[in-house]
Design a protein around this motif. Structure first.
Motif, PDB file in Angstrom:
ATOM      1  N   ASN A   1       0.807  -1.216   0.000  1.00 43.34           N
ATOM      2  CA  ASN A   1       0.000   0.000   0.000  1.00 43.34           C
ATOM      3  C   ASN A   1       0.844   1.273   0.000  1.00 43.34           C
ATOM      4  OD1 ASN A   1      -2.334  -1.587   0.137  1.00 43.34           O
ATOM      5  ND2 ASN A   1      -2.225  -1.642   2.368  1.00 43.34           N
ATOM      6  N   SER A   2       2.030   1.223  -0.538  1.00 37.12           N
ATOM      7  CA  SER A   2       2.853   2.419  -0.645  1.00 37.12           C
ATOM      8  C   SER A   2       3.354   2.549  -2.078  1.00 37.12           C
ATOM      9  CB  SER A   2       4.034   2.359   0.327  1.00 37.12           C
ATOM     10  OG  SER A   2       5.014   1.472  -0.163  1.00 37.12           O
ATOM     11  N   ASP A   3       3.973   3.679  -2.345  1.00 39.14           N
ATOM     12  CA  ASP A   3       4.501   3.912  -3.687  1.00 39.14           C
ATOM     13  C   ASP A   3       5.867   3.276  -3.876  1.00 39.14           C
ATOM     14  OD1 ASP A   3       2.241   5.345  -4.295  1.00 39.14           O
ATOM     15  OD2 ASP A   3       3.119   7.265  -3.686  1.00 39.14           O
ATOM     16  N   VAL A   4       6.451   2.758  -2.797  1.00 42.45           N
ATOM     17  CA  VAL A   4       7.772   2.158  -2.872  1.00 42.45           C
ATOM     18  C   VAL A   4       7.655   0.739  -3.417  1.00 42.45           C
ATOM     19  CG1 VAL A   4       9.804   1.448  -1.568  1.00 42.45           C
ATOM     20  CG2 VAL A   4       8.570   3.524  -0.922  1.00 42.45           C
ATOM     21  N   VAL A   5       8.302   0.489  -4.532  1.00 44.68           N
ATOM     22  CA  VAL A   5       8.300  -0.841  -5.129  1.00 44.68           C
ATOM     23  C   VAL A   5       9.646  -1.487  -4.822  1.00 44.68           C
ATOM     24  CG1 VAL A   5       8.159  -2.145  -7.278  1.00 44.68           C
ATOM     25  CG2 VAL A   5       6.767  -0.092  -6.974  1.00 44.68           C
ATOM     26  N   PRO A   6       9.657  -2.662  -4.204  1.00 37.61           N
ATOM     27  CA  PRO A   6      10.941  -3.294  -3.897  1.00 37.61           C
ATOM     28  C   PRO A   6      11.773  -3.504  -5.158  1.00 37.61           C
ATOM     29  CG  PRO A   6       9.140  -4.474  -2.843  1.00 37.61           C
ATOM     30  CD  PRO A   6       8.519  -3.460  -3.758  1.00 37.61           C
ATOM     31  N   GLN A   7      13.009  -3.049  -5.120  1.00 38.34           N
ATOM     32  CA  GLN A   7      13.886  -3.187  -6.261  1.00 38.34           C
ATOM     33  C   GLN A   7      14.843  -4.359  -6.104  1.00 38.34           C
ATOM     34  OE1 GLN A   7      13.891  -1.241  -9.194  1.00 38.34           O
ATOM     35  NE2 GLN A   7      11.923  -0.738  -8.324  1.00 38.34           N
ATOM     36  N   THR A   8      15.096  -4.762  -4.862  1.00 44.13           N
ATOM     37  CA  THR A   8      16.056  -5.826  -4.621  1.00 44.13           C
ATOM     38  C   THR A   8      15.463  -6.882  -3.701  1.00 44.13           C
ATOM     39  OG1 THR A   8      17.000  -4.811  -2.661  1.00 44.13           O
ATOM     40  CG2 THR A   8      17.970  -4.195  -4.776  1.00 44.13           C
ATOM     41  N   LEU A   9      16.110  -8.027  -3.674  1.00 49.97           N
ATOM     42  CA  LEU A   9      15.694  -9.097  -2.773  1.00 49.97           C
ATOM     43  C   LEU A   9      15.779  -8.638  -1.325  1.00 49.97           C
ATOM     44  CD1 LEU A   9      14.954 -12.110  -2.366  1.00 49.97           C
ATOM     45  CD2 LEU A   9      17.401 -12.575  -2.315  1.00 49.97           C
ATOM     46  N   PHE A  10      16.816  -7.860  -1.006  1.00 48.17           N
ATOM     47  CA  PHE A  10      17.020  -7.386   0.364  1.00 48.17           C
ATOM     48  C   PHE A  10      16.581  -5.939   0.505  1.00 48.17           C
ATOM     49  CE2 PHE A  10      20.267 -10.689  -0.341  1.00 48.17           C
ATOM     50  CZ  PHE A  10      19.756 -11.616   0.545  1.00 48.17           C
ATOM     51  N   ASN A  11      15.334  -5.660   0.250  1.00 49.42           N
ATOM     52  CA  ASN A  11      14.773  -4.326   0.352  1.00 49.42           C
ATOM     53  C   ASN A  11      14.540  -3.975   1.820  1.00 49.42           C
ATOM     54  OD1 ASN A  11      13.501  -1.948  -0.725  1.00 49.42           O
ATOM     55  ND2 ASN A  11      11.552  -2.859  -0.147  1.00 49.42           N
ATOM     56  N   GLN A  12      15.190  -2.931   2.316  1.00 51.22           N
ATOM     57  CA  GLN A  12      15.009  -2.407   3.667  1.00 51.22           C
ATOM     58  C   GLN A  12      15.279  -3.440   4.762  1.00 51.22           C
ATOM     59  OE1 GLN A  12      11.053  -0.801   3.416  1.00 51.22           O
ATOM     60  NE2 GLN A  12      11.849   1.194   2.847  1.00 51.22           N
ATOM     61  N   VAL A  13      16.288  -4.271   4.561  1.00 54.78           N
ATOM     62  CA  VAL A  13      16.619  -5.292   5.546  1.00 54.78           C
ATOM     63  C   VAL A  13      18.134  -5.500   5.545  1.00 54.78           C
ATOM     64  CG1 VAL A  13      16.291  -7.224   3.958  1.00 54.78           C
ATOM     65  CG2 VAL A  13      15.981  -7.587   6.386  1.00 54.78           C
ATOM     66  N   THR A  14      18.695  -5.794   6.731  1.00 53.47           N
ATOM     67  CA  THR A  14      20.128  -6.069   6.817  1.00 53.47           C
ATOM     68  C   THR A  14      20.362  -7.407   7.500  1.00 53.47           C
ATOM     69  OG1 THR A  14      20.444  -4.973   8.945  1.00 53.47           O
ATOM     70  CG2 THR A  14      20.694  -3.612   6.978  1.00 53.47           C
ATOM     71  N   PHE A  15      21.440  -8.054   7.070  1.00 53.05           N
ATOM     72  CA  PHE A  15      21.875  -9.336   7.629  1.00 53.05           C
ATOM     73  C   PHE A  15      23.354  -9.213   7.988  1.00 53.05           C
ATOM     74  CE2 PHE A  15      18.391 -10.331   4.754  1.00 53.05           C
ATOM     75  CZ  PHE A  15      17.611 -11.181   5.509  1.00 53.05           C
ATOM     76  N   PRO A  16      23.698  -8.572   9.098  1.00 51.74           N
ATOM     77  CA  PRO A  16      25.101  -8.312   9.409  1.00 51.74           C
ATOM     78  C   PRO A  16      25.942  -9.554   9.687  1.00 51.74           C
ATOM     79  CG  PRO A  16      23.694  -7.640  11.226  1.00 51.74           C
ATOM     80  CD  PRO A  16      22.787  -8.010  10.093  1.00 51.74           C
ATOM     81  N   SER A  17      25.330 -10.702   9.960  1.00 47.00           N
ATOM     82  CA  SER A  17      26.080 -11.931  10.245  1.00 47.00           C
ATOM     83  C   SER A  17      25.986 -12.973   9.140  1.00 47.00           C
ATOM     84  CB  SER A  17      25.578 -12.553  11.554  1.00 47.00           C
ATOM     85  OG  SER A  17      25.768 -11.669  12.623  1.00 47.00           O
ATOM     86  N   MET A  18      25.282 -12.675   8.059  1.00 41.78           N
ATOM     87  CA  MET A  18      25.082 -13.675   7.012  1.00 41.78           C
ATOM     88  C   MET A  18      26.397 -14.064   6.345  1.00 41.78           C
ATOM     89  SD  MET A  18      22.799 -13.808   3.532  1.00 41.78           S
ATOM     90  CE  MET A  18      21.320 -13.275   4.314  1.00 41.78           C
ATOM     91  N   GLU A  19      26.618 -15.374   6.251  1.00 45.20           N
ATOM     92  CA  GLU A  19      27.819 -15.913   5.629  1.00 45.20           C
ATOM     93  C   GLU A  19      27.520 -16.667   4.338  1.00 45.20           C
ATOM     94  OE1 GLU A  19      29.477 -18.296   8.755  1.00 45.20           O
ATOM     95  OE2 GLU A  19      29.994 -16.555   9.967  1.00 45.20           O
ATOM     96  N   ALA A  20      26.283 -17.161   4.184  1.00 43.79           N
ATOM     97  CA  ALA A  20      25.931 -17.947   2.995  1.00 43.79           C
ATOM     98  C   ALA A  20      24.552 -17.561   2.480  1.00 43.79           C
ATOM     99  CB  ALA A  20      25.967 -19.437   3.321  1.00 43.79           C
ATOM    100  N   LEU A  21      24.454 -17.425   1.176  1.00 44.17           N
ATOM    101  CA  LEU A  21      23.191 -17.104   0.516  1.00 44.17           C
ATOM    102  C   LEU A  21      23.009 -18.062  -0.647  1.00 44.17           C
ATOM    103  CD1 LEU A  21      20.728 -15.269  -0.055  1.00 44.17           C
ATOM    104  CD2 LEU A  21      22.255 -13.828  -1.404  1.00 44.17           C
ATOM    105  N   ASP A  22      21.880 -18.751  -0.647  1.00 42.15           N
ATOM    106  CA  ASP A  22      21.552 -19.692  -1.710  1.00 42.15           C
ATOM    107  C   ASP A  22      20.171 -19.335  -2.240  1.00 42.15           C
ATOM    108  OD1 ASP A  22      21.300 -21.820  -3.424  1.00 42.15           O
ATOM    109  OD2 ASP A  22      21.553 -23.358  -1.897  1.00 42.15           O
ATOM    110  N   VAL A  23      20.109 -18.902  -3.481  1.00 46.23           N
ATOM    111  CA  VAL A  23      18.865 -18.454  -4.101  1.00 46.23           C
ATOM    112  C   VAL A  23      18.632 -19.291  -5.352  1.00 46.23           C
ATOM    113  CG1 VAL A  23      17.694 -16.504  -5.175  1.00 46.23           C
ATOM    114  CG2 VAL A  23      19.200 -16.115  -3.234  1.00 46.23           C
ATOM    115  N   ARG A  24      17.492 -20.002  -5.372  1.00 47.97           N
ATOM    116  CA  ARG A  24      17.168 -20.862  -6.524  1.00 47.97           C
ATOM    117  C   ARG A  24      15.690 -20.706  -6.887  1.00 47.97           C
ATOM    118  NH1 ARG A  24      20.018 -24.531  -3.044  1.00 47.97           N
ATOM    119  NH2 ARG A  24      18.011 -25.278  -2.356  1.00 47.97           N
ATOM    120  N   ASN A  25      15.442 -20.680  -8.168  1.00 50.83           N
ATOM    121  CA  ASN A  25      14.073 -20.691  -8.697  1.00 50.83           C
ATOM    122  C   ASN A  25      13.204 -19.565  -8.142  1.00 50.83           C
ATOM    123  OD1 ASN A  25      14.362 -23.170 -10.258  1.00 50.83           O
ATOM    124  ND2 ASN A  25      14.477 -24.172  -8.264  1.00 50.83           N
TER     125      ASN A  25
END
Length: 152
Positions: A46-70
């Motif tokens: 309900n806002s004019d902001v359209v997410p542009q990225t997978l990590f929109n407005q979020v942080t993962f300061p300890s993330m070591e591994a990212l697996d993105v499929r399908n």
């Protein structure tokens, strides 16, 4: 059917008004698989902001591994608006079968990948650019932006 992990209404949610970024400080690994409608970890409905990225407005300061499929709906993994503390510990990234993903990282987000030592990308039909340097003005900084991959 999953489209996002956290959904907020920007006009009604007090957290959204007072906090620009949602942080997951202890999360070390994220695996997203076979979610054809998934657009973003968090969004503002309900806002004019359209997410542009997978990590929109979020942080993962300890993330070591990212697996993105399908994930067919994501347009970018890492965008310009990401803070320096997000993903700065990321060591392994695997991306596969994301048919609408044209780029992995935009210019300002490339600096987040300094600890990246493993990158695997396959079956991403729309992928044109792994790392987009277009926004980096100084050509000499381009080489220092990427991690030092072992090419042996």
């Amino acid at each position: 059917m999953l489209e996002e992990v956290v959904s907020t209404d920007a006009r009604e949610n007090e957290v959204t008004k007072t906090c620009k970024m949602l942080e997951f400080p202890k999360l070390k690994e994220v695996e997203l698989d076979d979610l054809p409608r998934f657009k973003s970890i968090t969004s503002q409905s309900n806002s004019d902001v359209v997410p542009q990225t997978l990590f929109n407005q979020v942080t993962f300061p300890s993330m070591e591994a990212l697996d993105v499929r399908n994930l067919d709906c994501i347009v970018k993994l890492l965008g310009k608006e990401m803070p320096i503390t997000s993903l700065h510990k990321l060591e392994r990234m695997m991306v596969s079968s994301c048919d609408n993903l044209p780029t992995i990282a935009e210019s300002d987000s490339i600096k987040l990948l300094q600890k990246l030592d493993f990158l695997s990308v396959y079956f991403c039909d729309a992928l044109e650019v792994l790392f987009d340097f277009e926004g980096i003005k100084d050509g000499s900084k381009r080489n220092s932006c990427l991690p030092k991959f072992d090419t042996s």
